[in-house]
Write an enzyme that holds these catalytic residues in place. Sequence first.
Site, PDB file in Angstrom:
ATOM      1  N   ARG A  33      -7.402 -13.391   4.014  1.00 32.46           N
ATOM      2  CA  ARG A  33      -5.407 -13.043   4.207  1.00 32.46           C
ATOM      3  C   ARG A  33      -5.354 -13.156   5.978  1.00 32.46           C
ATOM      4  NH1 ARG A  33      -2.355  -7.915   1.396  1.00 32.46           N
ATOM      5  NH2 ARG A  33      -3.654  -6.738   3.602  1.00 32.46           N
ATOM      6  N   ARG A  59       1.032   8.401  -4.192  1.00 29.54           N
ATOM      7  CA  ARG A  59       0.203   8.444  -3.593  1.00 29.54           C
ATOM      8  C   ARG A  59      -0.626   8.980  -4.658  1.00 29.54           C
ATOM      9  NH1 ARG A  59      -0.652   3.916  -0.597  1.00 29.54           N
ATOM     10  NH2 ARG A  59       1.630   3.064   0.719  1.00 29.54           N
ATOM     11  N   ARG A 116      -5.447  -9.419   9.966  1.00 27.42           N
ATOM     12  CA  ARG A 116      -4.344  -8.254  10.478  1.00 27.42           C
ATOM     13  C   ARG A 116      -5.545  -7.358  11.111  1.00 27.42           C
ATOM     14  NH1 ARG A 116       0.022  -6.216   6.217  1.00 27.42           N
ATOM     15  NH2 ARG A 116      -2.224  -4.916   6.351  1.00 27.42           N
ATOM     16  N   ARG A 133      -9.939   1.548   3.052  1.00 28.51           N
ATOM     17  CA  ARG A 133      -8.626   1.851   2.397  1.00 28.51           C
ATOM     18  C   ARG A 133      -8.658   1.820   1.188  1.00 28.51           C
ATOM     19  NH1 ARG A 133      -6.497  -3.364   4.621  1.00 28.51           N
ATOM     20  NH2 ARG A 133      -5.136  -3.064   2.875  1.00 28.51           N
ATOM     21  N   LYS A 183       0.157  -6.112  -6.480  1.00 30.12           N
ATOM     22  CA  LYS A 183       1.331  -5.125  -6.800  1.00 30.12           C
ATOM     23  C   LYS A 183       2.689  -5.773  -6.059  1.00 30.12           C
ATOM     24  CE  LYS A 183       0.294  -1.070  -5.642  1.00 30.12           C
ATOM     25  NZ  LYS A 183      -1.151  -2.181  -4.432  1.00 30.12           N
TER      26      LYS A 183
END
Length: 216
Positions: free
Chosen positions: A126, A92, A159, A170, A16
């Site tokens: 990532r 959300r 992260r 998540r 996104k």
Amino acid sequence: MPNPRILILGPPGAGKGTQSANLAEEYDVEHVTTGDALRNNKDMDISDMDTEYDTPREYMEAGDLVPDDVVNAIVEEALSEADGFVLDGYPRNLDQAEELEGMTDLDVILSLEVPREELVERLTGRRVCDDCGANYHVEFNPPEEEGVCDECGGELIQRDDDNEESVRNRLDVFEENTAPVIDHYENNESFVIIDGEQPPDEVWDDIETAVDARVE
């Protein structure tokens, strides 16, 4: 072409952010995210809302979730000031989706769809520069030198929330809270499903075609 009002939806890792940046540049519209909107309005006076704190800053500094009513007010303020926008990260949940309908009309609603295991692979691979924030991926976008940022020479880190357990959590949260928002929009004539598993350039081609077909 008038400045379009675009909503982009999709799970974490769907792309996104990348495609929102493309939309903002191509159509000369504001990229509105809830995170940016909150940071830009963290000292907004919300004392009339009968909330625990009088500004969003106090929620953020306490590490508490900012209530929906506050987020709604901040997003509405951001959209009212934008001459066209791509809205990313809001709504959300269904309550926020209903609030959004009262704020503005949407020209295009894009839903990026990516299989769950592909999302896990994208997010766990990532790496982020600890100095400048540049993003890499161990497989899809590796740096020239392993562990070193091409841009500034900083250290690349994973992260804390990009480990597999956190990523799957998540995605579970997304499925529970935000997937119903996508179902909510499915019958809207402005709704378009985009295959987000494609290479980014092909995803962008499909997005541009969808927007151009719906905005005169």
